[in-house]
Design a protein around this motif. Structure first.
Motif, PDB file in Angstrom:
ATOM      1  N   ASP A 136      98.350  27.941  -6.906  1.00 54.84           N
ATOM      2  CA  ASP A 136      99.933  28.838  -6.964  1.00 54.84           C
ATOM      3  C   ASP A 136      99.645  29.911  -5.812  1.00 54.84           C
ATOM      4  N   ILE A 137     101.170  30.345  -5.612  1.00 55.61           N
ATOM      5  CA  ILE A 137     101.103  31.527  -4.570  1.00 55.61           C
ATOM      6  C   ILE A 137     100.645  32.767  -5.197  1.00 55.61           C
ATOM      7  N   ASP A 138     101.019  33.058  -6.533  1.00 50.88           N
ATOM      8  CA  ASP A 138     100.562  34.312  -7.103  1.00 50.88           C
ATOM      9  C   ASP A 138      99.093  34.489  -7.214  1.00 50.88           C
ATOM     10  N   ASN A 139      98.231  33.480  -7.221  1.00 54.65           N
ATOM     11  CA  ASN A 139      96.678  33.687  -7.178  1.00 54.65           C
ATOM     12  C   ASN A 139      96.447  33.856  -5.683  1.00 54.65           C
ATOM     13  N   TYR A 140      97.175  33.314  -4.813  1.00 57.78           N
ATOM     14  CA  TYR A 140      96.917  33.184  -3.604  1.00 57.78           C
ATOM     15  C   TYR A 140      96.962  34.831  -2.868  1.00 57.78           C
ATOM     16  N   GLU A 141      97.958  35.417  -3.594  1.00 57.42           N
ATOM     17  CA  GLU A 141      98.103  36.863  -3.185  1.00 57.42           C
ATOM     18  C   GLU A 141      96.852  37.661  -3.412  1.00 57.42           C
ATOM     19  N   LYS A 142      96.313  37.273  -4.643  1.00 55.31           N
ATOM     20  CA  LYS A 142      95.184  37.944  -4.829  1.00 55.31           C
ATOM     21  C   LYS A 142      93.970  38.035  -3.862  1.00 55.31           C
ATOM     22  N   LEU A 143      93.879  37.304  -3.002  1.00 49.53           N
ATOM     23  CA  LEU A 143      93.115  37.452  -1.814  1.00 49.53           C
ATOM     24  C   LEU A 143      93.239  38.303  -0.817  1.00 49.53           C
ATOM     25  N   GLY A 144      94.512  38.976  -0.971  1.00 50.72           N
ATOM     26  CA  GLY A 144      94.889  39.941   0.125  1.00 50.72           C
ATOM     27  C   GLY A 144      95.056  39.605   1.540  1.00 50.72           C
ATOM     28  N   ALA A 145      95.216  38.076   1.710  1.00 51.82           N
ATOM     29  CA  ALA A 145      95.603  37.489   3.098  1.00 51.82           C
ATOM     30  C   ALA A 145      97.326  37.868   3.396  1.00 51.82           C
ATOM     31  N   LEU A 146      98.049  38.094   2.344  1.00 51.26           N
ATOM     32  CA  LEU A 146      99.516  37.875   2.705  1.00 51.26           C
ATOM     33  C   LEU A 146      99.787  39.120   3.137  1.00 51.26           C
ATOM     34  N   TYR A 147     100.712  39.190   4.154  1.00 48.04           N
ATOM     35  CA  TYR A 147     101.533  40.558   4.745  1.00 48.04           C
ATOM     36  C   TYR A 147     102.674  40.623   3.621  1.00 48.04           C
ATOM     37  N   LYS A 148     103.232  39.928   3.377  1.00 51.14           N
ATOM     38  CA  LYS A 148     104.189  40.034   2.190  1.00 51.14           C
ATOM     39  C   LYS A 148     104.645  38.828   1.299  1.00 51.14           C
ATOM     40  N   LEU A 149     104.624  38.986  -0.008  1.00 49.42           N
ATOM     41  CA  LEU A 149     105.071  38.119  -1.042  1.00 49.42           C
ATOM     42  C   LEU A 149     106.395  38.473  -1.593  1.00 49.42           C
ATOM     43  N   VAL A 150     107.546  37.672  -0.881  1.00 53.49           N
ATOM     44  CA  VAL A 150     108.855  37.912  -1.195  1.00 53.49           C
ATOM     45  C   VAL A 150     109.294  37.676  -2.421  1.00 53.49           C
ATOM     46  N   LYS A 151     109.753  38.698  -3.213  1.00 54.69           N
ATOM     47  CA  LYS A 151     109.997  38.044  -5.021  1.00 54.69           C
ATOM     48  C   LYS A 151     111.730  37.933  -4.700  1.00 54.69           C
ATOM     49  N   GLY A 152     111.919  37.088  -5.768  1.00 58.72           N
ATOM     50  CA  GLY A 152     113.443  37.084  -5.905  1.00 58.72           C
ATOM     51  C   GLY A 152     114.077  35.765  -5.041  1.00 58.72           C
ATOM     52  N   ILE A 153     113.363  35.260  -4.102  1.00 60.22           N
ATOM     53  CA  ILE A 153     114.201  34.262  -3.428  1.00 60.22           C
ATOM     54  C   ILE A 153     113.220  32.995  -3.497  1.00 60.22           C
ATOM     55  N   GLY A 154     114.047  31.982  -3.902  1.00 64.08           N
ATOM     56  CA  GLY A 154     113.263  30.775  -4.291  1.00 64.08           C
ATOM     57  C   GLY A 154     113.394  29.757  -2.983  1.00 64.08           C
ATOM     58  N   SER A 155     112.212  28.839  -2.993  1.00 65.05           N
ATOM     59  CA  SER A 155     112.193  27.866  -2.090  1.00 65.05           C
ATOM     60  C   SER A 155     113.504  27.248  -1.305  1.00 65.05           C
ATOM     61  N   TRP A 156     114.364  27.040  -2.359  1.00 67.82           N
ATOM     62  CA  TRP A 156     115.576  26.450  -2.039  1.00 67.82           C
ATOM     63  C   TRP A 156     116.826  27.163  -1.949  1.00 67.82           C
ATOM     64  N   ASP A 157     116.555  28.635  -1.968  1.00 68.00           N
ATOM     65  CA  ASP A 157     117.834  29.362  -2.151  1.00 68.00           C
ATOM     66  C   ASP A 157     117.862  30.148  -0.698  1.00 68.00           C
ATOM     67  N   ALA A 158     118.414  29.107   0.277  1.00 67.04           N
ATOM     68  CA  ALA A 158     118.442  29.812   1.728  1.00 67.04           C
ATOM     69  C   ALA A 158     119.955  30.159   1.834  1.00 67.04           C
ATOM     70  N   THR A 159     120.470  31.039   1.095  1.00 71.05           N
ATOM     71  CA  THR A 159     121.876  31.517   1.272  1.00 71.05           C
ATOM     72  C   THR A 159     121.696  32.411   2.623  1.00 71.05           C
ATOM     73  N   ASP A 160     123.150  32.768   2.943  1.00 68.87           N
ATOM     74  CA  ASP A 160     123.315  33.647   4.215  1.00 68.87           C
ATOM     75  C   ASP A 160     122.416  34.863   3.846  1.00 68.87           C
ATOM     76  N   GLU A 161     122.879  35.450   2.527  1.00 64.92           N
ATOM     77  CA  GLU A 161     121.976  36.780   2.370  1.00 64.92           C
ATOM     78  C   GLU A 161     120.620  36.587   2.512  1.00 64.92           C
ATOM     79  N   ASN A 162     120.144  35.589   1.684  1.00 65.50           N
ATOM     80  CA  ASN A 162     118.750  35.651   1.820  1.00 65.50           C
ATOM     81  C   ASN A 162     118.007  35.277   3.100  1.00 65.50           C
ATOM     82  N   VAL A 163     118.925  34.476   3.868  1.00 68.52           N
ATOM     83  CA  VAL A 163     118.223  34.244   5.448  1.00 68.52           C
ATOM     84  C   VAL A 163     118.044  35.429   6.032  1.00 68.52           C
ATOM     85  N   ALA A 164     119.188  36.201   5.941  1.00 71.95           N
ATOM     86  CA  ALA A 164     119.259  37.766   6.583  1.00 71.95           C
ATOM     87  C   ALA A 164     118.151  38.569   6.314  1.00 71.95           C
TER      88      ALA A 164
END
Lengths: 98, 553
Positions: free
Chosen positions: B477-505
């Motif tokens: 899972d992505i939360d454990n992946y974050e622990k490796l420190g490789a991510l520039y950013k883990l974006v909270k609050g936007i789901g994989s299918w929630d590509a609303t205009d606001e989220n896309v922006a």
């Protein structure tokens, strides 16, 4: 995986650290380091339940070669014969450049 | 077998190549740099973590030998072993950049990612690939694949990028081992008990006939050493990952109605007429493509509805001065093994073609266009014909293209709204300067499916799941992946299918910030070691290895 620890009252100092072997199936690596403390052997092995056998193999080795060393062993299921062979090889490495 | 090369252990093997009395080992067994991730899983570690780094001379030339011990954990690459290779190759690069020529030689005897350290393996392997690409500007990077294990997984992708491959007839080369293909695609796809078929397909005789290795020599120390010296002197380079048009032409000419066999492939390989291939930009389509998180975000980020392209699984389009690329599923694809979005032959070569074109167009520009990868790749394609043709070269071609783009100054940013798994992620994602991921529980980020990983490491799925609790790099899972420190950013609050205009922006803004963060920064992958999480815990062992290699170099 099982870890075990042994101490021996042996006093022949060794001159340098040596390493032999590979943690391959049925094989092991052995590291001898000089020490002025009590002789100590730390074994990490992939085969559980052979602590007594390890004790016997090591005792026989130190009876013949009473070196004073800190010894680390990483083992992947080798037989007592192979263990003895690698320990003796490490000794030979020590003698090599003496 | 007195002077057999294959029978030697990694350390003996490195010593046998070097002129007597010139060798010096870096971060050796006495430095106590063992993997911190094996003992917590009940696995016996090795004091050199299976990698021997040896500096020395061959006929008065400075060389660095990186030798992988195939007998320890199948030569798998984990955090420490990977960091040893990367750090040493980077020092060799530095020397070459400063005018001090040193030739790196990689001895590959490896199954690829060490599954017990999964995500560290993938990160390390992408970092190895990056430095190999950089080194090739100065010196040939020779690869030796002596055998018993051979070269598999992510390290075969690396092998495809090396300048020149010398092997013996005791080696096999492929991306997915036969057992994994059998596990993932069924015994009818590839029977892992058919040793004859395996050797005939993946053995070096076949690989030599179809350009996947360059030389097969007798298994003696003298023959191998002689080959190495000759090829270094000749500055050989097979340019294996640069034959994109050839392979795309070959795939066009492939008869997909029957199962490919060795002799008909050999014939096809000889007869291919290479034509120039260009993947057209994605355009608005009349019907919706196969639904996926990757497609959704590609369409939203580029504003192209029902995006379609000349290669149905590879979508590329410019938008606001940025080049977006996605690999997407295609339920009706002519190649059955990529229908769920896996990265296969066509995907690897087509992405390479797109990226190479962008780099060529911007060659004389001072500002290079950013390349944005939309990552939703469930894995690489598992198939027999994929292995026969050499899917590792397809994946190597796109990985090399992304690495070259980044090194040429293009910001390469991966946005991960979906899965990022194994060879698929190495080919499309891991060569990015920055990784951005959505914090969504549906995202899988790993080196191998649970079923296959359990089979290969001879554990039950329950044991595997237990191990993931102790070692974040093992988790899916992505939360454990974050622990490796490789991510520039883990974006909270936007789901994989929630590509609303606001989220896309919002995502567009984050991508712009990520691009901005690369300005005037080195075009390497060091960002991953330098995040607070990486320093504190995620890449602690990596940083220690790098420190030691620098001190001892």
């Amino acid at each position: 995986m099982e870890k075990s620890h042994f101490n021996f009252d042996t006093k022949e100092a060794i001159s340098k650290p040596v390493h032999v072997g590979v943690v391959a199936s049925g094989d092991l690596e052995v590291i001898f380091r000089p020490t002025n403390q009590e002789t100590e052997v730390n074994v990490v092995t992939g085969s559980d339940g052979f602590k007594e056998v390890w004790g016997n193999v090591l005792k026989r080795f130190f009876d013949r070669y009473p070196i004073q060393a800190n010894i680390e062993i990483n083992d992947f299921g080798s037989t007592p014969g192979v263990v003895n062979l690698r320990l003796t090889q490490a000794l030979e490495e020590l003698k090599d450049e003496k | 077998m007195k002077n057999s090369f294959v029978e030697l252990h990694a350390r003996e093997l490195a010593l046998s190549l070097l002129d007597a009395g010139t060798s010096r080992e870096l971060v050796g067994p006495l430095d106590n740099m063992i993997s911190p991730h094996l003992e917590p899983q009940g696995i016996v570690p090795e004091s050199d973590d299976g990698i021997v780094l040896m500096k020395g001379k061959i006929e008065d030339k400075n060389v660095l030998i990186v030798s992988i011990e195939g007998k320890f954990q199948g030569g798998g690459i984990g955090e420490v072993s990977g960091a040893k290779i990367v750090a040493a190759l980077e020092k060799a690069l530095e020397d070459n950049q400063n005018g001090k020529t040193i030739y790196p030689i990689l001895v590959l005897d490896t199954g690829g990612v060490r599954l017990q350290e999964a995500n560290y393996g993938l990160l390390s392997i992408s970092e190895i690939q990056n430095v190999v690409i950089a080194l090739k500007k100065y010196v040939p990077v020779i690869g030796l694949i002596p055998g018993r294990v051979g070269s598999f997984g992510g390290m075969s992708i690396t092998a495809s990028i090396l300048s020149y491959l010398i092997t013996t007839n005791k080696a096999r080369i492929g991306l997915n081992g036969p057992e994994v293909i059998e596990q993932e695609a069924g015994v009818r796809e590839f029977d892992s008990s058919d040793k004859n078929l395996i050797w005939n397909t993946l053995g070096t005789k076949q690989r030599l006939a179809t350009g996947l290795v360059d030389e097969v020599v007798d298994d003696t120390v003298d023959d191998i050493k002689e080959a190495v010296i000759n090829e270094i002197n000749a500055k050989k380079d097979a340019h294996r990952t640069e034959n994109v048009d050839f392979y795309l032409s070959l795939l066009d000419q492939l008869d997909l109605n029957k199962k490919l066999d060795i002799s008909s492939y050999d014939k096809l390989y000889q007869q291919v007429k290479t034509t120039k291939h260009e993947v057209a930009d994605a355009v608005v389509g009349s019907e919706a493509g196969t639904k996926s998180r990757g497609r959704l975000w590609f369409e939203k980020l580029t504003g192209i509805k029902n995006a379609k392209s000349s290669v149905p699984t590879v979508l590329h389009a410019p938008k606001d001065g940025k080049e977006y690329i996605a690999i997407v599923p295609d339920a009706k694809n002519a190649f059955p093994r990529v229908r769920n979005g896996e990265v296969g032959l066509q995907e690897g070569f087509a992405v390479a073609s797109v990226v190479n074109k962008i780099v060529a167009e911007d060659k004389n520009q001072t500002t290079k266009r950013p390349i944005i990868l939309v990552v939703d790749v469930p894995s690489q394609a598992y198939g027999y014909q994929e292995e026969l043709i050499g899917i590792h070269v397809a994946l190597g071609s796109s990985a090399a293209a992304y690495a070259k783009a980044r090194q040429a100054g293009h910001p390469v940013i991966a946005f991960i709204p979906g899965d990022a798994v194994a060879g698929g992620f190495l080919a499309h994602g891991l060569q990015s300067n920055r990784l951005i991921a959505l914090d969504d529980t549906s995202i899988t980020i790993q080196a191998m499916s649970k079923a296959s990983a359990a089979r290969i490491t001879q554990r039950t799925i329950a044991e595997l799941e237990e191990a993931t609790k102790h070692v974040p790099a093992m988790a899916y899972d992505i939360d454990n992946y974050e622990k490796l420190g490789a991510l520039y950013k883990l974006v909270k609050g936007i789901g994989s299918w929630d590509a609303t205009d606001e989220n896309v922006a919002k995502i567009k803004q984050i991508i712009d910030d990520a691009i901005q963060s690369t300005v005037n920064k080195p075009a390497n992958l060091h960002f991953r070691y330098e995040t607070p999480i990486a320093k504190e815990s995620g890449r602690k062992a990596t940083l220690q290895v790098r420190q030691l290699v620098t001190e001892q170099w």
